[in-house]
Motif scaffolding. Structure first.
Motif, PDB file in Angstrom:
ATOM      1  N   GLY A   1       0.953  -1.247   0.247  1.00 22.19           N
ATOM      2  CA  GLY A   1      -0.039   0.107   0.058  1.00 22.19           C
ATOM      3  C   GLY A   1       0.774   1.198  -0.135  1.00 22.19           C
ATOM      4  N   PHE A   2       0.277   2.329  -0.354  1.00 21.37           N
ATOM      5  CA  PHE A   2       0.930   3.704  -0.378  1.00 21.37           C
ATOM      6  C   PHE A   2       1.564   4.048   1.072  1.00 21.37           C
ATOM      7  CE2 PHE A   2       0.758   8.247   0.158  1.00 21.37           C
ATOM      8  CZ  PHE A   2       1.265   8.703  -1.137  1.00 21.37           C
ATOM      9  N   ALA A   3       0.928   3.935   2.210  1.00 20.93           N
ATOM     10  CA  ALA A   3       1.420   4.340   3.406  1.00 20.93           C
ATOM     11  C   ALA A   3       3.064   3.510   3.703  1.00 20.93           C
ATOM     12  CB  ALA A   3       0.561   3.912   4.637  1.00 20.93           C
ATOM     13  N   ALA A   4       3.055   2.358   3.131  1.00 25.42           N
ATOM     14  CA  ALA A   4       4.176   1.748   3.500  1.00 25.42           C
ATOM     15  C   ALA A   4       5.314   2.064   2.301  1.00 25.42           C
ATOM     16  CB  ALA A   4       4.061   0.187   3.142  1.00 25.42           C
ATOM     17  N   MET A   5       4.961   2.427   1.169  1.00 28.82           N
ATOM     18  CA  MET A   5       5.983   3.139   0.214  1.00 28.82           C
ATOM     19  C   MET A   5       6.141   4.333   0.683  1.00 28.82           C
ATOM     20  SD  MET A   5       6.001   5.461  -2.207  1.00 28.82           S
ATOM     21  CE  MET A   5       4.535   5.621  -2.897  1.00 28.82           C
ATOM     22  N   TRP A   6       5.234   5.268   1.214  1.00 27.72           N
ATOM     23  CA  TRP A   6       5.603   6.649   1.796  1.00 27.72           C
ATOM     24  C   TRP A   6       6.731   6.777   2.871  1.00 27.72           C
ATOM     25  CZ3 TRP A   6       4.778  11.130  -0.244  1.00 27.72           C
ATOM     26  CH2 TRP A   6       4.809  12.320   0.339  1.00 27.72           C
ATOM     27  N   ALA A   7       6.436   5.749   3.634  1.00 25.50           N
ATOM     28  CA  ALA A   7       7.340   5.402   4.767  1.00 25.50           C
ATOM     29  C   ALA A   7       8.720   5.111   4.540  1.00 25.50           C
ATOM     30  CB  ALA A   7       6.648   4.288   6.003  1.00 25.50           C
ATOM     31  N   HIS A   8       8.598   4.135   3.454  1.00 28.41           N
ATOM     32  CA  HIS A   8       9.975   3.573   3.008  1.00 28.41           C
ATOM     33  C   HIS A   8      11.035   4.636   2.329  1.00 28.41           C
ATOM     34  CE1 HIS A   8      13.097   0.996   1.199  1.00 28.41           C
ATOM     35  NE2 HIS A   8      12.571   1.444  -0.006  1.00 28.41           N
ATOM     36  N   LEU A   9      10.080   5.680   1.610  1.00 30.26           N
ATOM     37  CA  LEU A   9      10.461   6.901   0.771  1.00 30.26           C
ATOM     38  C   LEU A   9      11.131   7.857   1.946  1.00 30.26           C
ATOM     39  CD1 LEU A   9      10.829   8.269  -1.871  1.00 30.26           C
ATOM     40  CD2 LEU A   9       8.518   8.972  -1.707  1.00 30.26           C
ATOM     41  N   ASN A  10      10.679   7.968   2.998  1.00 33.34           N
ATOM     42  CA  ASN A  10      10.626   8.994   3.918  1.00 33.34           C
ATOM     43  C   ASN A  10      10.226  10.263   3.357  1.00 33.34           C
ATOM     44  OD1 ASN A  10      11.494  10.201   6.525  1.00 33.34           O
ATOM     45  ND2 ASN A  10      13.778  10.282   5.478  1.00 33.34           N
ATOM     46  N   GLY A  11       8.977  10.158   2.886  1.00 34.38           N
ATOM     47  CA  GLY A  11       8.134  11.312   2.013  1.00 34.38           C
ATOM     48  C   GLY A  11       7.998  12.304   2.855  1.00 34.38           C
ATOM     49  N   GLY A  12       7.751  12.273   4.197  1.00 37.49           N
ATOM     50  CA  GLY A  12       7.441  13.531   4.922  1.00 37.49           C
ATOM     51  C   GLY A  12       8.544  14.415   5.103  1.00 37.49           C
ATOM     52  N   PHE A  13       9.709  13.872   4.983  1.00 40.64           N
ATOM     53  CA  PHE A  13      11.153  14.560   4.895  1.00 40.64           C
ATOM     54  C   PHE A  13      11.308  15.227   3.787  1.00 40.64           C
ATOM     55  CE2 PHE A  13      15.574  14.411   4.032  1.00 40.64           C
ATOM     56  CZ  PHE A  13      16.165  15.040   4.916  1.00 40.64           C
ATOM     57  N   ILE A  14      11.380  14.428   2.848  1.00 39.21           N
ATOM     58  CA  ILE A  14      11.459  15.097   1.350  1.00 39.21           C
ATOM     59  C   ILE A  14      10.470  16.224   1.160  1.00 39.21           C
ATOM     60  CG2 ILE A  14      11.148  14.478  -1.054  1.00 39.21           C
ATOM     61  CD1 ILE A  14      11.916  11.878  -0.486  1.00 39.21           C
ATOM     62  N   ILE A  15       9.070  16.321   1.509  1.00 40.04           N
ATOM     63  CA  ILE A  15       8.195  16.956   1.205  1.00 40.04           C
ATOM     64  C   ILE A  15       8.558  18.315   1.948  1.00 40.04           C
ATOM     65  CG2 ILE A  15       5.773  17.915   1.433  1.00 40.04           C
ATOM     66  CD1 ILE A  15       6.232  15.964  -0.960  1.00 40.04           C
ATOM     67  N   ALA A  16       9.073  18.227   3.397  1.00 40.16           N
ATOM     68  CA  ALA A  16       9.286  19.286   4.226  1.00 40.16           C
ATOM     69  C   ALA A  16      10.615  20.024   3.664  1.00 40.16           C
ATOM     70  CB  ALA A  16       9.347  18.589   5.571  1.00 40.16           C
ATOM     71  N   LEU A  17      11.557  19.234   3.481  1.00 42.92           N
ATOM     72  CA  LEU A  17      12.642  19.622   2.897  1.00 42.92           C
ATOM     73  C   LEU A  17      12.525  20.529   1.445  1.00 42.92           C
ATOM     74  CD1 LEU A  17      15.793  19.891   3.576  1.00 42.92           C
ATOM     75  CD2 LEU A  17      16.116  18.095   2.034  1.00 42.92           C
ATOM     76  N   LEU A  18      11.813  20.004   0.578  1.00 43.99           N
ATOM     77  CA  LEU A  18      11.548  20.431  -0.777  1.00 43.99           C
ATOM     78  C   LEU A  18      10.749  21.862  -0.604  1.00 43.99           C
ATOM     79  CD1 LEU A  18      11.099  17.438  -2.990  1.00 43.99           C
ATOM     80  CD2 LEU A  18      12.965  19.115  -2.926  1.00 43.99           C
ATOM     81  N   THR A  19       9.622  21.652   0.476  1.00 44.45           N
ATOM     82  CA  THR A  19       8.906  22.835   0.751  1.00 44.45           C
ATOM     83  C   THR A  19       9.720  24.270   1.184  1.00 44.45           C
ATOM     84  OG1 THR A  19       7.014  21.570   1.386  1.00 44.45           O
ATOM     85  CG2 THR A  19       7.132  24.226   2.281  1.00 44.45           C
ATOM     86  N   GLY A  20      10.630  23.980   1.912  1.00 51.54           N
ATOM     87  CA  GLY A  20      11.865  25.039   2.383  1.00 51.54           C
ATOM     88  C   GLY A  20      12.792  25.455   1.306  1.00 51.54           C
ATOM     89  N   ILE A  21      13.096  24.494   0.284  1.00 52.67           N
ATOM     90  CA  ILE A  21      14.065  24.959  -0.686  1.00 52.67           C
ATOM     91  C   ILE A  21      13.207  25.717  -1.828  1.00 52.67           C
ATOM     92  CG2 ILE A  21      15.245  23.985  -2.733  1.00 52.67           C
ATOM     93  CD1 ILE A  21      16.098  21.615  -1.095  1.00 52.67           C
ATOM     94  N   PHE A  22      11.866  25.328  -2.119  1.00 53.34           N
ATOM     95  CA  PHE A  22      11.182  26.179  -3.069  1.00 53.34           C
ATOM     96  C   PHE A  22      10.640  27.537  -2.605  1.00 53.34           C
ATOM     97  CE2 PHE A  22      10.350  21.774  -5.229  1.00 53.34           C
ATOM     98  CZ  PHE A  22      11.098  22.167  -6.155  1.00 53.34           C
ATOM     99  N   ILE A  23      10.374  27.561  -1.214  1.00 53.53           N
ATOM    100  CA  ILE A  23      10.107  28.836  -0.755  1.00 53.53           C
ATOM    101  C   ILE A  23      11.470  29.831  -0.881  1.00 53.53           C
ATOM    102  CG2 ILE A  23       9.742  29.965   1.448  1.00 53.53           C
ATOM    103  CD1 ILE A  23       7.690  27.684   2.093  1.00 53.53           C
ATOM    104  N   SER A  24      12.376  29.139  -0.579  1.00 55.39           N
ATOM    105  CA  SER A  24      13.653  29.864  -0.649  1.00 55.39           C
ATOM    106  C   SER A  24      14.034  30.303  -1.920  1.00 55.39           C
ATOM    107  CB  SER A  24      15.021  29.085  -0.210  1.00 55.39           C
ATOM    108  OG  SER A  24      15.926  29.635  -0.249  1.00 55.39           O
ATOM    109  N   ILE A  25      13.550  29.615  -2.784  1.00 58.94           N
ATOM    110  CA  ILE A  25      13.947  29.941  -4.484  1.00 58.94           C
ATOM    111  C   ILE A  25      13.162  31.397  -4.672  1.00 58.94           C
ATOM    112  CG2 ILE A  25      13.482  29.439  -6.950  1.00 58.94           C
ATOM    113  CD1 ILE A  25      14.019  26.388  -5.984  1.00 58.94           C
ATOM    114  N   PHE A  26      11.912  31.377  -4.219  1.00 61.50           N
ATOM    115  CA  PHE A  26      11.257  32.543  -4.608  1.00 61.50           C
ATOM    116  C   PHE A  26      11.336  33.844  -3.500  1.00 61.50           C
ATOM    117  CE2 PHE A  26       9.227  28.918  -6.714  1.00 61.50           C
ATOM    118  CZ  PHE A  26       9.220  29.385  -7.932  1.00 61.50           C
ATOM    119  N   THR A  27      11.788  33.491  -2.477  1.00 61.81           N
ATOM    120  CA  THR A  27      11.799  34.562  -1.422  1.00 61.81           C
ATOM    121  C   THR A  27      13.461  34.720  -0.924  1.00 61.81           C
ATOM    122  OG1 THR A  27      11.309  32.955   0.379  1.00 61.81           O
ATOM    123  CG2 THR A  27       9.558  34.313  -0.671  1.00 61.81           C
ATOM    124  N   VAL A  28      13.959  33.844  -0.030  1.00 62.33           N
ATOM    125  CA  VAL A  28      15.038  34.153   0.455  1.00 62.33           C
ATOM    126  C   VAL A  28      16.261  34.384  -0.407  1.00 62.33           C
ATOM    127  CG1 VAL A  28      16.740  33.223   2.093  1.00 62.33           C
ATOM    128  CG2 VAL A  28      14.342  32.914   2.530  1.00 62.33           C
TER     129      VAL A  28
END
Length: 314
Positions: free
Chosen positions: A61-88
Motif C-alpha cells: 500500500g501507499f502508506a508503506a511506500m511513503w514510509a520507505h521513501l521517507n516522504g514527509g522528510f522529502i516534502i518538508a525539505l523541498l517545501t523549504g527549498i522552493f520557498i527559498s527560491i522565490f523569497t530568501v
C-alpha cells in the motif's frame, strides 16, 4: 520515534537555508545540510529511491511506500527549498550585490566553522585521515582556481552539466552554481530557464536525476563502510572551498548574463590590497556571527537526536 509538526517545520527551515546557500557560487547546500544535522538522512533518503518503491506500493500500500521513501522528510525539505527560491534567494542576491564583503565574510565564518564541525565528527584522527584531509583540501582548492570552460550546444553536454552540478549541490564544499560556471554551462542553462526552453531544461533535469540517484548511492556506501575516511575528505574539501568565498577578491574576467555580472575568473587578495573600502571591522563581525551560527545550529541539532532508523512519518 515519530516526527511531529514542529520537526517538519524545522526541516523546512533547513531546506530554506539550503536553497539560499545554493544560489551563492561557492557555498553548497550540502554544507548547510551537514551542519544542520540532516546530511546523512538526505543522502540515505535519495539513495533509497528505486524501483522497489513501486513493488512496496503494490504489495503493502501507499502508506508503506511513503514510509520507505521517507516522504514527509522529502516534502518538508523541498517545501523549504522552493520557498527559498522565490523569497530568501532574492534577498541573498540583493545582499550579495549591495554588501558583498560583509555577506561573503558571514559565509566565510559559517563555512569555516563547518570545517571544525565536520572534523569533530571523526572520533579518532590518525596520519591516514590527516593525509586524506589534505588531499581533499588540495582538490577543492584546485577546483576554485580552475578557468571556466566554453559551453557546448549538445544534448549530452546538458545531461553532463545537470549530473555534475547536482552532485556538487549535495557534496559539502562546492556549489552547483559554481560548477556550472566552470563547465561553461551557466549562461546557456540560465537562458534556457529564462526562455523556458523545454528541451534544455529537460536534459539538465534528467542529468540531475541520474546524477543525484547515482551519487547518493556512492555517498551512502561510503558513509556506511568508510565513515571516518569520508568525513576527513569532506573536511578537507570544505576547507579548500574557503578560497572561493574569501571576501576580498580581484576580478580578472567577468561576463554579463541576463543583466547580472557573473565572475568567470578572480583571485583572492589581502584586505590591504583591496581597491576600495575593505570594511574590515564589519567583515570580522560578520565572520564571527557566521561562526556562532554554526555553534547555535549544533546546539539545536543535539536537542533533536534522530537516527536514520528512527525516521518515520506521522
Amino acid at each position: 520515534m515519530k516526527r511531529n509538526l514542529k520537526s517538519y517545520i524545522t526541516i523546512s527551515l533547513k531546506g530554506l537555508a539550503m536553497g539560499a546557500a545554493d544560489v551563492v557560487p561557492g557555498v553548497s547546500g550540502g554544507t548547510i545540510a551537514f551542519i544542520t544535522g540532516i546530511y546523512e538522512e538526505l543522502v540515505t533518503t535519495i539513495a533509497n529511491v528505486d524501483i522497489s518503491l513501486f513493488k512496496t506500493w503494490r504489495q503493502n500500500g501507499f502508506a508503506a511506500m511513503w514510509a520507505h521513501l521517507n516522504g514527509g522528510f522529502i516534502i518538508a525539505l523541498l517545501t523549504g527549498i522552493f520557498i527559498s527560491i522565490f523569497t530568501v534567494m532574492q534577498l541573498t542576491n540583493y545582499l550579495l550585490d549591495t554588501y558583498p564583503i560583509v555577506v561573503w565574510s558571514f559565509f566565510f565564518g559559517l563555512v569555516g566553522a563547518s570545517v571544525w564541525y565536520v572534523g569533530k565528527q571523526i572520533e579518532k584522527w590518525n596520519p591516514k585521515l590527516i593525509g586524506v584531509t589534505i588531499l581533499g583540501f588540495i582538490v577543492a582548492f584546485g577546483i576554485t582556481k580552475l578557468t571556466p570552460a566554453q559551453g557546448i550546444d549538445h544534448p549530452l553536454y546538458f545531461l553532463m552539466c545537470g549530473a555534475i552540478a547536482v552532485c556538487a549541490m549535495i557534496l559539502p564544499g562546492i556549489s552547483g552554481a559554481f560548477i556550472l560556471v566552470l563547465l561553461g554551462g551557466y549562461k546557456s542553462i540560465s537562458a534556457a530557464v529564462s526562455e523556458f526552453n523545454i528541451q534544455v531544461i529537460g536534459l539538465v533535469s534528467l542529468g540531475a536525476v541520474i546524477g543525484l540517484l547515482s551519487f547518493s548511492r556512492i555517498l551512502k556506501w561510503l558513509f556506511t563502510n568508510f565513515k571516518s575516511l569520508t568525513l576527513s575528505v569532506l573536511t578537507g574539501f570544505i576547507a579548500g572551498s574557503l578560497n572561493k568565498i574569501w571576501p576580498w577578491k580581484e576580478v580578472i574576467n567577468s561576463e554579463i548574463i541576463k543583466g547580472k555580472v557573473v565572475i568567470l575568473k578572480e583571485v583572492s587578495i589581502l584586505p590591504t590590497q583591496f581597491d576600495g573600502d575593505p570594511k574590515l571591522v564589519y567583515a570580522c563581525i560578520a565572520a564571527i556571527l557566521g561562526f556562532l551560527l554554526i555553534l547555535l545550529l549544533e546546539k539545536i541539532a543535539k536537542k533533536q537526536p534522530l537516527s536514520n532508523a528512527e525516521h518515520k512519518d506521522i
